[in-house]
Write a protein that holds these residues in place. Structure first.
Motif, mmCIF file in Angstrom:
data_model
loop_
_atom_site.group_PDB
_atom_site.id
_atom_site.type_symbol
_atom_site.label_atom_id
_atom_site.label_comp_id
_atom_site.label_asym_id
_atom_site.label_seq_id
_atom_site.Cartn_x
_atom_site.Cartn_y
_atom_site.Cartn_z
ATOM 1 N N LEU A 24 20.447 20.437 0.329
ATOM 2 C CA LEU A 24 19.952 19.072 0.472
ATOM 3 C C LEU A 24 20.335 18.237 -0.745
ATOM 4 C CD1 LEU A 24 18.157 16.822 1.735
ATOM 5 C CD2 LEU A 24 16.219 17.859 0.508
ATOM 6 N N LEU A 65 22.617 19.371 4.651
ATOM 7 C CA LEU A 65 21.772 18.324 5.204
ATOM 8 C C LEU A 65 22.315 16.958 4.797
ATOM 9 C CD1 LEU A 65 19.853 20.860 5.246
ATOM 10 C CD2 LEU A 65 17.976 19.232 5.029
ATOM 11 N N LEU A 68 19.354 12.542 1.112
ATOM 12 C CA LEU A 68 18.185 11.669 1.049
ATOM 13 C C LEU A 68 18.559 10.478 0.174
ATOM 14 C CD1 LEU A 68 15.139 11.266 1.671
ATOM 15 C CD2 LEU A 68 14.678 12.475 -0.483
ATOM 16 N N VAL A 92 7.715 13.961 0.424
ATOM 17 C CA VAL A 92 8.884 13.972 1.310
ATOM 18 C C VAL A 92 9.633 15.294 1.179
ATOM 19 C CG1 VAL A 92 11.167 12.966 1.686
ATOM 20 C CG2 VAL A 92 9.182 11.471 1.422
ATOM 21 N N LEU A 93 9.847 15.740 -0.050
ATOM 22 C CA LEU A 93 10.551 17.002 -0.251
ATOM 23 C C LEU A 93 9.759 18.171 0.344
ATOM 24 C CD1 LEU A 93 11.891 16.508 -3.888
ATOM 25 C CD2 LEU A 93 13.167 16.355 -1.743
ATOM 26 N N ASP A 95 7.748 17.984 2.889
ATOM 27 C CA ASP A 95 7.881 17.879 4.349
ATOM 28 C C ASP A 95 9.239 18.390 4.819
ATOM 29 O OD1 ASP A 95 5.353 16.867 4.658
ATOM 30 O OD2 ASP A 95 5.985 14.799 4.998
ATOM 31 N N VAL A 96 10.298 18.063 4.071
ATOM 32 C CA VAL A 96 11.631 18.552 4.429
ATOM 33 C C VAL A 96 11.664 20.077 4.348
ATOM 34 C CG1 VAL A 96 14.064 18.604 3.768
ATOM 35 C CG2 VAL A 96 12.824 16.436 3.766
ATOM 36 N N SER A 99 9.841 21.558 7.254
ATOM 37 C CA SER A 99 10.638 21.467 8.478
ATOM 38 C C SER A 99 11.716 22.534 8.516
ATOM 39 C CB SER A 99 11.267 20.076 8.579
ATOM 40 O OG SER A 99 10.286 19.070 8.627
ATOM 41 N N LEU A 100 12.376 22.741 7.379
ATOM 42 C CA LEU A 100 13.440 23.740 7.332
ATOM 43 C C LEU A 100 12.882 25.148 7.550
ATOM 44 C CD1 LEU A 100 15.552 22.327 4.372
ATOM 45 C CD2 LEU A 100 16.239 22.439 6.778
#
Length: 250
Positions: A24, A65, A68, A92-93, A95-96, A99-100
């Motif tokens: 990312l 990815l 961002l 945000v990080l 949440d990413v 998700s991953l």
């Protein structure tokens, strides 16, 4: 190189199960003097990541990815920026990463292109690894291998932009008359912050009149090579404990 944006969900799941490392890039949208665009950090970290991944091919297995594009840039709002608070960026990080992990990945590398993100990114990685069975890594692209002092909108970044996006580079102005305390520390190892310092220094940490595309190409080569080596080292250090099984057909 596999790009998450271009993969089906079946391919993403298979890559995660097969032990792929998700990569990312994170950048910013902020002033870079009068001669560089707002998205300089995002474009440069993307160029370094793509350069590293091109060198590695399919070994180790990587999934890139999309970058961002927003970061923690309140210190540049005196001119113009799109900034996230430290809390928001960390969330945000997280949440990413969530998700991953739910999509099957257990190894993630965050590559940063903006100084204001560095501490937040590293803290996000440390905290997430405390609560999930993952192997995470984080770096700013200039900090790997032989350390490179990037500065802000100076010779280094301008040279890289001349090598990667020359059409977006304007005529650089003279070196700032006032060197900010962040660029010229009063004592080694001492971090100093003073209100209005970025505006006082004109928004940059050094002049860019000596920047060239040739210097930028050499810097890009060095940074991409260092990142490629770091990816290999991360893969070798974490492969056994976080999955190296062959990808199954779906």
């Amino acid at each position: 190189m596999r790009e998450l944006t271009r993969m089906t969900w079946h391919e993403v799941r298979a890559a995660g199960r097969g032990g792929a490392v998700a990569v990312l890039p994170i950048g910013s949208q902020e002033q870079h003097g009068a001669h560089l665009p707002m998205g300089t950090d995002t474009m440069l970290v993307s160029a370094v990541v793509d350069g590293a991944l091109a060198r590695l091919g399919d070994d180790p297995l990587l999934v890139r990815l999309p970058a961002l594009p927003f970061g923690h840039s309140p210190h540049h709002l005196f001119a113009a920026a799109v900034s996230l608070t430290a809390h928001t960026l960390q969330a945000v990080l997280a949440d990413v990463l969530d998700s991953l992990v739910q999509s099957g990945f257990r190894r993630v590398l965050i590559v940063n292109g903006h100084g204001g993100n560095d501490e937040i990114m590293r803290l996000a990685v440390k905290q997430y690894a405390l609560r999930a069975d993952v192997a995470l890594a984080a770096c700013s692209y200039w900090s790997l291998g032989e350390f490179q002092n990037v500065g802000h909108a100076g010779e280094f970044e301008t040279s890289l932009m001349l090598a990667t996006h020359p059409e977006l580079v304007g005529e650089p102005g003279p070196r700032p008359e006032v060197a900010g305390l962040f660029a010229q520390r009063p004592y080694p190892g001492l971090t100093v912050e003073r209100h209005g310092e970025w505006a006082r220094a004109g928004g940059s940490t050094g002049g860019a009149t000596e920047a060239t595309a040739e210097k930028g190409a050499a810097a890009l080569e060095a940074r991409a090579s260092a990142l490629a080596a770091a990816i290999v080292a991360f893969d070798e250090a974490t492969r056994e404990s976080h999955g190296s099984a062959p990808i199954q057909a779906v």
